[in-house]
Write a protein that holds these residues in place. Structure first.
Motif, PDB file in Angstrom:
ATOM      1  N   THR A 172      41.635  49.142  33.716  1.00 47.99           N
ATOM      2  CA  THR A 172      42.502  48.052  34.129  1.00 47.99           C
ATOM      3  C   THR A 172      43.670  48.621  34.918  1.00 47.99           C
ATOM      4  O   THR A 172      44.211  49.673  34.560  1.00 47.99           O
ATOM      5  CB  THR A 172      43.032  47.255  32.922  1.00 47.99           C
ATOM      6  N   THR A 173      44.057  47.938  35.995  1.00 47.15           N
ATOM      7  CA  THR A 173      45.180  48.374  36.818  1.00 47.15           C
ATOM      8  C   THR A 173      46.129  47.206  37.031  1.00 47.15           C
ATOM      9  O   THR A 173      45.722  46.036  37.000  1.00 47.15           O
ATOM     10  CB  THR A 173      44.709  48.895  38.187  1.00 47.15           C
ATOM     11  N   GLU A 174      47.386  47.549  37.254  1.00 51.35           N
ATOM     12  CA  GLU A 174      48.402  46.520  37.478  1.00 51.35           C
ATOM     13  C   GLU A 174      49.535  47.088  38.317  1.00 51.35           C
ATOM     14  O   GLU A 174      49.985  48.203  38.090  1.00 51.35           O
ATOM     15  CB  GLU A 174      48.947  46.024  36.141  1.00 51.35           C
ATOM     16  N   VAL A 184      43.672  44.633  39.085  1.00 52.09           N
ATOM     17  CA  VAL A 184      42.230  44.682  39.271  1.00 52.09           C
ATOM     18  C   VAL A 184      41.631  45.364  38.039  1.00 52.09           C
ATOM     19  O   VAL A 184      42.064  46.457  37.663  1.00 52.09           O
ATOM     20  CB  VAL A 184      41.828  45.451  40.539  1.00 52.09           C
ATOM     21  N   ASP A 185      40.656  44.708  37.412  1.00 52.85           N
ATOM     22  CA  ASP A 185      40.001  45.237  36.216  1.00 52.85           C
ATOM     23  C   ASP A 185      38.512  45.389  36.481  1.00 52.85           C
ATOM     24  O   ASP A 185      37.910  44.541  37.150  1.00 52.85           O
ATOM     25  CB  ASP A 185      40.195  44.296  35.019  1.00 52.85           C
ATOM     26  N   TYR A 186      37.944  46.454  35.942  1.00 53.10           N
ATOM     27  CA  TYR A 186      36.497  46.654  36.055  1.00 53.10           C
ATOM     28  C   TYR A 186      35.945  47.035  34.686  1.00 53.10           C
ATOM     29  O   TYR A 186      36.507  47.888  33.986  1.00 53.10           O
ATOM     30  CB  TYR A 186      36.159  47.753  37.065  1.00 53.10           C
ATOM     31  N   ILE A 208      33.955  42.600  37.496  1.00 51.31           N
ATOM     32  CA  ILE A 208      35.189  42.960  38.181  1.00 51.31           C
ATOM     33  C   ILE A 208      36.062  41.727  38.315  1.00 51.31           C
ATOM     34  O   ILE A 208      35.564  40.628  38.597  1.00 51.31           O
ATOM     35  CB  ILE A 208      34.912  43.607  39.559  1.00 51.31           C
ATOM     36  N   LYS A 209      37.380  41.895  38.089  1.00 50.99           N
ATOM     37  CA  LYS A 209      38.323  40.780  38.134  1.00 50.99           C
ATOM     38  C   LYS A 209      39.544  41.159  38.962  1.00 50.99           C
ATOM     39  O   LYS A 209      40.017  42.294  38.897  1.00 50.99           O
ATOM     40  CB  LYS A 209      38.782  40.399  36.719  1.00 50.99           C
ATOM     41  N   ALA A 210      40.068  40.196  39.714  1.00 50.54           N
ATOM     42  CA  ALA A 210      41.336  40.331  40.427  1.00 50.54           C
ATOM     43  C   ALA A 210      42.303  39.308  39.836  1.00 50.54           C
ATOM     44  O   ALA A 210      41.964  38.122  39.721  1.00 50.54           O
ATOM     45  CB  ALA A 210      41.147  40.097  41.925  1.00 50.54           C
ATOM     46  N   ASN A 211      43.490  39.753  39.458  1.00 51.20           N
ATOM     47  CA  ASN A 211      44.456  38.909  38.768  1.00 51.20           C
ATOM     48  C   ASN A 211      45.754  38.805  39.557  1.00 51.20           C
ATOM     49  O   ASN A 211      46.253  39.803  40.089  1.00 51.20           O
ATOM     50  CB  ASN A 211      44.777  39.474  37.381  1.00 51.20           C
ATOM     51  N   THR A 225      42.893  34.189  37.990  1.00 52.48           N
ATOM     52  CA  THR A 225      41.896  35.254  37.939  1.00 52.48           C
ATOM     53  C   THR A 225      40.655  34.848  38.715  1.00 52.48           C
ATOM     54  O   THR A 225      40.139  33.739  38.537  1.00 52.48           O
ATOM     55  CB  THR A 225      41.503  35.565  36.486  1.00 52.48           C
TER      56      THR A 225
END
Length: 306
Positions: A172-174, A184-186, A208-211, A225
């Motif tokens: 997970t990144t922020e 962005v999470d994978y 994969i998700k973009a928040n 999301t």
């Protein structure tokens, strides 16, 4: 649709999603400062909330070092309208996240499901994740955070639970920009093999998700999301296996209301942007853990951070 709206209204004190906007800025008595947002749950502010640990003799100092620094508890409810089985199904989700020293965290999850047609409540899958915060730079208003985790999703015995013991790997990144945050999470789920044809055999799952998180005020926050999911075809040819890749995407808006320093109320919905191919998916797939796969979703919940 009315069943879904009614269920979500009656269960407004529950939480479905693990993503949540969190206030990270230092607190001071009598102030209501403007604070940045976060696209995911994390350690709450420690300045006033943290309770000092008792002074222990040096011989027992190692014991206190293993206690969690914080707890984050969520209890949630989600109402699904299944496109495939044409029934209304409700899920109750429990999540407990504990943070330890050196950026280590432990995430425990369990869930249960109820079909409104049968009124029976069944236990769904449970899981555990062990993670590590290996990068955190900047101040509260421009911080960059990167976490990674390993985990397991354990098999269940109900109609809405998979019989596999799956392994999980994720990152997970922020990045925060004042009153906004991007993330962005994978996640990769390595599907285990099955000993029975009663459940559809599948390959690995990529998610994969973009928040995007935005803080409107100290009490009101929004999170949007967008996610894409791919379920790979099974590597093993059996009588009941996924023959081709299953892909879909979804959009999930949420609103979070800060009720007190430690309590958040969460309300939202999930909508399919692109639908999965129904010709390769049937009721034996057991993929209820994937968001919005079977149909649009309403959810609401309560989160408590200590």
């Amino acid at each position: 649709m009315m069943n879904i709206l009614t269920a979500a209204t009656l269960t407004i004190l529950f939480n479905f999603s693990a993503l949540a906007l969190v206030d990270y800025s230092p607190k001071s008595s009598g102030t209501n400062s403007y604070n940045p947002v976060s696209t995911r749950s994390s350690a709450p502010a420690r300045s006033e909330r943290a309770v000092p640990r008792p002074q222990a003799p040096s011989s027992s100092s190692d014991f206190w070092a293993f206690l969690p620094d914080y707890y984050d508890f969520s209890l949630g409810y989600a109402a699904h309208k299944s496109f495939f089985t044409d029934e209304n199904i409700n899920f109750v989700n429990f999540n407990l996240k504990m943070g330890f020293a050196h950026g280590i965290f432990l995430d425990l999850a369990a869930s249960g499901a109820q079909s409104l047609e049968t009124a029976e409540f069944e236990q769904a899958n449970s899981g555990v994740k062990l993670g590590f915060n290996w990068l955190e730079v900047g101040n509260d208003y421009n911080k960059l955070i990167i976490d990674s985790y390993l985990g397991m999703r354990f098999k269940g015995k109900s109609e809405y639970a998979t019989q596999r013991n799956d392994r999980v790997l994720g990152i997970t990144t922020e990045k925060r920009f004042g009153a906004a945050a991007l993330g962005v999470d994978y996640e990769r789920i390595f599907a285990d093999t099955l000993d029975t044809d009663e459940e559809m055999a599948i390959g690995d799952i990529s998610h994969i998700k973009a928040n995007l998180g935005i803080m409107v005020s100290h009490e009101i926050q929004f999170l949007l999301t967008y996610g894409e999911v791919k379920v790979a075809a099974s590597d093993f040819f059996t009588a009941n296996s996924l023959r081709s890749d299953l892909k879909y995407s979804y959009l999930m808006p949420q609103m979070l209301l800060r009720m007190s320093r430690s309590v958040r109320l969460n309300m939202g919905a999930g909508f399919q942007v692109t639908r999965p191919d129904s010709s390769v998916l049937n009721e034996t797939a057991k993929l209820w853990d994937l968001p919005v796969l079977y149909g649009n979703t309403l959810f609401a919940g309560l989160n408590l951070s200590i």
